[in-house]
Design an enzyme around this catalytic site. Sequence first.
Site, PDB file in Angstrom:
ATOM      1  CG  ASP A 247       3.762  -6.187   1.970  1.00  0.00           C
ATOM      2  OD1 ASP A 247       4.641  -6.309   2.893  1.00  0.00           O
ATOM      3  OD2 ASP A 247       3.935  -6.229   0.779  1.00  0.00           O
TER       4      ASP A 247
ATOM      5  CG  ASP B  94      -4.324  19.088  -0.862  1.00  0.00           C
ATOM      6  OD1 ASP B  94      -4.045  18.221  -1.792  1.00  0.00           O
ATOM      7  OD2 ASP B  94      -3.878  19.106   0.109  1.00  0.00           O
TER       8      ASP B  94
END
Length: 704
Positions: A312, A349
């Site tokens: 993956d 953030d």
Amino acid sequence: MNLNNTLAALPLAFRKLNPRQMIHSPVMFTVLIGSVVCTAVSIQQLAIASDSAVFSIIVTVWLWLTVLFGNLSEAIAEGRGKAQADSLRAARTSVMARRRTRALVPAGASGAGQDVNDDGYEEERVPGTDLKVGDIVICEAGDLIPSDGDVIEGLASVDESAITGESAPVIRESGGDRSSVTGGTMVLSDRIVIRITAASGKTFLDRMISLVEGATRQKTPNEIALNVLLASLTIVFVVAVMTLAPMANFANALPTPVVLVALLVCLIPTTIGALVPAIGIAGMDRLIQRNVLATSGRAVETAGDITTLLLDKTGTITYGNRRAVAFIAADGVNQQLLVDSARLSSLADETPEGRSIVELAQKDGTPQDPTATLTPDVEVIEFSAVTRMSGLNLPVGHPANPGPTNLKVRKGAASAVEHYAKERGGSLPQELQDAVLKISGTGGTPLLVATHSGERAQILGVIHLADVVKPGMKERFAELRAMGIKTIMITGDNKITAAAIAAEAGVDDFVAEATPEDKLAVIKAEQEAGRLVAMTGDGTNDAPALAAADVGVAMNSGTSAAKEAANMVDLDSDPTKLIDIVGIGKQLLITRGSLTTFSVANDVAKYFAIVPALFAATFPGLGLLNIMGLSSPESAILSAVIFNALVIVALVPLALRGVKYRAVSAAKALSRNLLIFGLGGVIAPFIGIKLIDLLVSLIPTIGH
């Protein structure tokens, strides 16, 4: 291997002398029978005060030691597994479970058969060992999860350190690929409802314990094939020695039974026969040390024969979180101004993307203390799905705002920031429009940075976010390619993005916009072409592909369906470990092949030691074969027997540790194997037997 482990394994090594256990190893069983025969002969010679009694007794002792050393190698390997099993068993605590049952009105009462209360459930406390598959249990903060299951309601933080060794808690929640929980782990927060998926004695922890103890270890196909080969060689040499006796009698040179047994033991491949079980157990042990549980030794060996890896993209080849990789300033805008503004907009953030922007900015500029910037008078603008922007409002007089008015710094999606700037009199320069399109076309994510401190907003530049390929992946894939292993990247990204990442990572092929059905199709296509396939997965939708793959590695964080379908489970839930698993499998096969080569090769030297000793007196021409110049026939035979026993002990650490694995082609690996273990197996016995002969020749009845 150390002295304490060796001494602890001795009792088990003696217990393994039981013929019912020894018969599973044809070579060592033959040595056991020979030892019994020599013991009887030695007692008879001792009773009649034979001149050869001392020689026979010494040979017999070393034959018994040969059997014991073979058992010791297996016992040490099993002892390492039992130590791990003890630590796992400590985590298997008997707990009382809160089982949920239906609360119904009893028969004969008004409303019989109906729910007693609104939710229709009540709880009962039962021992965890009484739980059955399908039972529903409730766990809250501080509770131990009584058995394996799937979360069907709620979300909780779970401590899995008893299983994985990792202290950081993990989130388990219903309805996703992270719904599976393991018995023996602890709920740290909140409340979850679990459906039990494993009966008592068949939990994940129980399977781990039985596997590491070797209780369920079955011989692999390769191991069975090697045992058949060793048994065949043993039969051939038994027939040869039995045939030798009447021929020698015809020449009036009949050896004693002890000499014939010594000859047989030195001719058959006792070294590899003694070490085969230890090599297999140690291979499983190395896998468990990396927190990977294999359902069988066959899975480990198959990993060594893998020719195609399905990987993956997200989390395996790339980090999975987008990271800032570049700042692109607009024409006429100072690069450092863009870097500083991007950093300011991301200080509050806490997302991986935001942190990566701050890290990249600090590399490109001057590091600053965030607490000095995020003062109480600074207004933090949080990201929202509506605005798709975040940033700071800096008041006049703030160290980061040298202007006479409030400074607003924003970063966010290109369209959102462009709209923000246009509403405040700004515009998006053409070169930044081109940069946004270019980044989007290569699969990256463009973020615009803008400031507003007066009448008109200004867009300073673009931040390029990309799903970054992990360092060293290209080199690892090159090593796999050199070994003849094909790598295929599976991703849900579009073809442009997939092609760019595939080229950067160096994989051989990729499948873009892949569905679970596509994974299964790729596996079947590779297998039809005669290749062995390995892959990783964690979701229920991965279960068919994991079951179809020759080696399927499920993540421990995944669903029960994925773990049941796979033949390996990674407790750390690290998809990149698939590459290490292949390496462990290859190391197991290389170790077995190398020691088999050494065992067969070192028999050559024993021929030169024993054959001249047996018949040189009758056939003087055979004296030419005594190239080692051994002192006497008795000394030659005894030296070969002693060397045969000691070489097993010398090779136990290598069998447990494994031959060092190198990422080379099969042809190069074979050449290296023959050079080191083939040639070394021929040379080492000549040196060892000669050195032993120098010591043995000092014994009065043997050295003349």
